[in-house]
Design a protein around this motif. Structure first.
Motif, PDB file in Angstrom:
ATOM      1  N   GLU A 194       2.889  -1.534   8.135  1.00  0.00           N
ATOM      2  CA  GLU A 194       1.644  -1.423   7.367  1.00  0.00           C
ATOM      3  C   GLU A 194       0.334  -2.419   7.860  1.00  0.00           C
ATOM      4  N   ILE A 195       0.606  -3.224   7.629  1.00  0.00           N
ATOM      5  CA  ILE A 195      -0.137  -4.104   8.266  1.00  0.00           C
ATOM      6  C   ILE A 195      -0.753  -3.780  10.121  1.00  0.00           C
ATOM      7  N   GLU A 196       0.250  -4.455  10.550  1.00  0.00           N
ATOM      8  CA  GLU A 196       0.427  -4.565  11.899  1.00  0.00           C
ATOM      9  C   GLU A 196      -0.601  -3.537  12.126  1.00  0.00           C
ATOM     10  N   ASP A 197      -0.651  -2.224  11.163  1.00  0.00           N
ATOM     11  CA  ASP A 197      -1.033  -0.900  12.048  1.00  0.00           C
ATOM     12  C   ASP A 197      -2.526  -0.838  11.716  1.00  0.00           C
ATOM     13  N   LEU A 198      -3.203  -2.092  11.289  1.00  0.00           N
ATOM     14  CA  LEU A 198      -4.683  -2.117  10.667  1.00  0.00           C
ATOM     15  C   LEU A 198      -5.803  -2.237  11.858  1.00  0.00           C
ATOM     16  N   ALA A 242       0.332 -10.313   8.604  1.00  0.00           N
ATOM     17  CA  ALA A 242       1.567 -10.402   7.485  1.00  0.00           C
ATOM     18  C   ALA A 242       2.696 -11.295   7.948  1.00  0.00           C
ATOM     19  N   LYS A 243       3.624 -11.673   7.124  1.00  0.00           N
ATOM     20  CA  LYS A 243       5.010 -12.468   7.681  1.00  0.00           C
ATOM     21  C   LYS A 243       5.673 -11.774   6.447  1.00  0.00           C
ATOM     22  N   GLY A 303      -5.616  -0.170   0.642  1.00  0.00           N
ATOM     23  CA  GLY A 303      -5.063   1.440   0.991  1.00  0.00           C
ATOM     24  C   GLY A 303      -3.292   0.719   0.996  1.00  0.00           C
ATOM     25  N   VAL A 304      -3.061  -0.591   1.394  1.00  0.00           N
ATOM     26  CA  VAL A 304      -2.147  -0.819   1.819  1.00  0.00           C
ATOM     27  C   VAL A 304      -1.157  -0.896   0.205  1.00  0.00           C
ATOM     28  N   LEU A 305      -1.990  -2.127  -0.197  1.00  0.00           N
ATOM     29  CA  LEU A 305      -1.766  -2.589  -1.699  1.00  0.00           C
ATOM     30  C   LEU A 305      -1.138  -1.285  -2.872  1.00  0.00           C
ATOM     31  N   ARG A 306      -2.739  -0.443  -2.478  1.00  0.00           N
ATOM     32  CA  ARG A 306      -1.903   0.991  -3.341  1.00  0.00           C
ATOM     33  C   ARG A 306      -0.690   1.483  -3.284  1.00  0.00           C
ATOM     34  N   ARG A 307       0.015   1.035  -2.239  1.00  0.00           N
ATOM     35  CA  ARG A 307       1.299   2.069  -2.250  1.00  0.00           C
ATOM     36  C   ARG A 307       2.949   1.486  -2.470  1.00  0.00           C
ATOM     37  N   TYR A 308       2.193  -0.005  -3.603  1.00  0.00           N
ATOM     38  CA  TYR A 308       2.749  -0.521  -4.045  1.00  0.00           C
ATOM     39  C   TYR A 308       2.713  -1.293  -5.689  1.00  0.00           C
ATOM     40  N   LEU A 318     -10.241  -7.326  -6.016  1.00  0.00           N
ATOM     41  CA  LEU A 318      -9.404  -6.281  -6.304  1.00  0.00           C
ATOM     42  C   LEU A 318      -8.912  -5.207  -7.106  1.00  0.00           C
ATOM     43  N   ILE A 319      -9.036  -6.454  -8.548  1.00  0.00           N
ATOM     44  CA  ILE A 319      -9.096  -5.674 -10.039  1.00  0.00           C
ATOM     45  C   ILE A 319     -10.777  -4.987  -9.852  1.00  0.00           C
ATOM     46  N   GLU A 320     -11.114  -5.019  -9.403  1.00  0.00           N
ATOM     47  CA  GLU A 320     -12.751  -4.299  -9.823  1.00  0.00           C
ATOM     48  C   GLU A 320     -11.904  -3.082  -8.914  1.00  0.00           C
ATOM     49  N   ARG A 321     -11.316  -2.966  -8.149  1.00  0.00           N
ATOM     50  CA  ARG A 321     -11.071  -1.805  -6.334  1.00  0.00           C
ATOM     51  C   ARG A 321      -9.713  -0.933  -7.797  1.00  0.00           C
ATOM     52  N   GLY A 322      -9.040  -1.473  -8.936  1.00  0.00           N
ATOM     53  CA  GLY A 322      -8.336  -0.762  -9.353  1.00  0.00           C
ATOM     54  C   GLY A 322      -6.845  -1.099  -8.841  1.00  0.00           C
TER      55      GLY A 322
END
Length: 396
Positions: free
Chosen positions: A265-269, A276-277, A312-317, A352-356
């Motif tokens: 997902e990170i590589e597709d950004l 990412a590793k 967007g990635v973090l929201r999925r986890y 990140l916290i302010e974005r929820g």
């Protein structure tokens, strides 16, 4: 048939359960506990803070009964006027725990776990309303409390338990158990001889704490806890330090993190500055050459767009805690860069916290200064690589 009916009827009238710890090799979970603490000096308010203890557990050996545990204690802290937890300390320890909850095999120099053999449960079926008493140990690291005293103190105590009720929580049957404990300690002659080398030391410690634990019988472990505590230290010069507060924690059961999917997902950004590793702790997402105002923690215009992609990635986890780590380059003649790297990690975490994306209790920050370079600080290109912020999606 009548005998079977009579058995089930009796068990409804007199509820009972078995509190057997279950250890199976490979099991993993963590308990995050939030502690609100206040410090008093001679009864007057001095300071307060909020401490976040994340206790990650892996069963190294176990076949359903006693087991060998590998436990990581990650401690972070924030002042009451801050909204971000800062990394403070990290300990890893191994010990054995039997089916009753008694632990053994801890290294003598280990300050964790601070409270040992809590909770300990009786053998056999325990009826609702039953009470019992079991011994425990409190460990105090004087080097952390009173910097010049290099010793660990172990204080034995008796804990009093009561099986209060059976409830449903999060789709599971839970057993609610209360724990109460108090003790008073004064140094014996041998300890006083050790204190002779120091000008300042405690001559009395009074401790009290209580907890209510939710026991998850299906998994054989403690699921959640709430509690309170008060510890007072009378020093040899007459000053009394009191630490008191409340705690609340809950377990999160382990599920495997699909590291490869996150990396893809990170590589597709779209941004070329995001990498990412896979690491032991989880997945490290690196924002290379993130641009801040020189010598400040304010991001330049356009840099937040990189973070928005990661959001967007973090929201999925959403159930994974994250660690935000700041790094700086080292131009000739510069300082160690720790404060600046810390402030920049703080800025990213706050974004990140302010974005929820995460709650405050799910985020910890750490500043590394220029202690972990990935490029040559003597070159412009190397320093560009070293100016980075890492967001680690944690495995457990």
């Amino acid at each position: 048939m009548f005998a079977l009916f009579a058995f089930f009827s009796s068990s409804r009238i007199f509820p009972q359960t078995r509190f057997n710890y279950i250890h199976n090799k490979g099991d993993k979970w963590h308990l995050t506990s939030i502690i609100d603490e206040e410090v008093l000096v001679n009864g007057e308010y001095s300071s307060s803070s909020q401490i976040r203890n994340k206790i990650s557990v892996e069963v190294v050996e176990g076949e359903g009964d006693g087991g060998l545990l590998r436990v990581n204690y990650q401690i972070s802290e924030k002042a009451t006027d801050s909204d971000i937890y800062s990394w403070f300390e990290n300990y890893e320890v191994e010990y054995r725990r039997d089916v009753r909850g008694r632990i053994s095999g801890i290294r003598t120099e280990s300050p964790v776990p601070m409270t040992r053999n809590i909770p300990v449960y009786p053998d056999g079926f325990v009826p609702l309303g039953a009470g019992w008493t079991a011994s425990g140990v409190e460990v105090f690291d004087f080097k952390k409390l009173f910097f010049q005293i290099d010793m660990l103190l172990e204080i034995p105590f008796a804990a009093h338990y009561k099986y209060l009720e059976s409830i449903e929580r999060d789709g599971r049957r839970m057993e609610r158990v209360s724990i109460d404990c108090s003790y008073q300690w004064t140094p014996d002659l041998d300890t006083l001889k050790l204190f002779d080398a120091y000008a300042w030391f405690p001559v009395e410690i009074i401790g009290t704490f209580w907890q209510e634990v939710l026991w998850d019988a299906s998994s054989g472990r403690n699921y959640a806890e709430t509690g309170g505590f008060e510890y007072s230290y009378l020093m040899n010069d007459g000053i009394v330090f009191t630490f008191k507060g409340t705690s609340k924690g809950q377990a999160v059961y382990y599920t495997v993190l699909d590291k490869n999917s996150i990396i893809e997902e990170i590589e597709d950004l779209t941004s070329d500055d995001i990498r990412a590793k896979s690491i032991d702790e989880g997945v490290s997402i690196s924002l290379n050459d993130i641009h801040f105002v020189p010598d400040e923690a304010r991001m330049l215009s356009g840099e937040e767009e990189k973070l928005e992609e990661i959001v967007g990635v973090l929201r999925r986890y959403p159930d994974r805690d994250i660690l935000v780590v700041g790094h700086t380059a080292k131009p000739p003649g510069s300082s160690d860069g720790w404060e600046l790297s810390y402030q920049r990690a703080q800025a990213v975490a706050r974004f990140l916290i302010e974005r929820g994306v995460r709650t405050e209790s799910q985020v910890v920050i750490r500043g590394m200064g220029h202690s972990q370079p990935i490029g040559d600080n003597s070159t412009t290109e190397g320093r560009k690589k070293n100016r980075r912020v890492e967001i680690v999606i944690l495995e457990n």
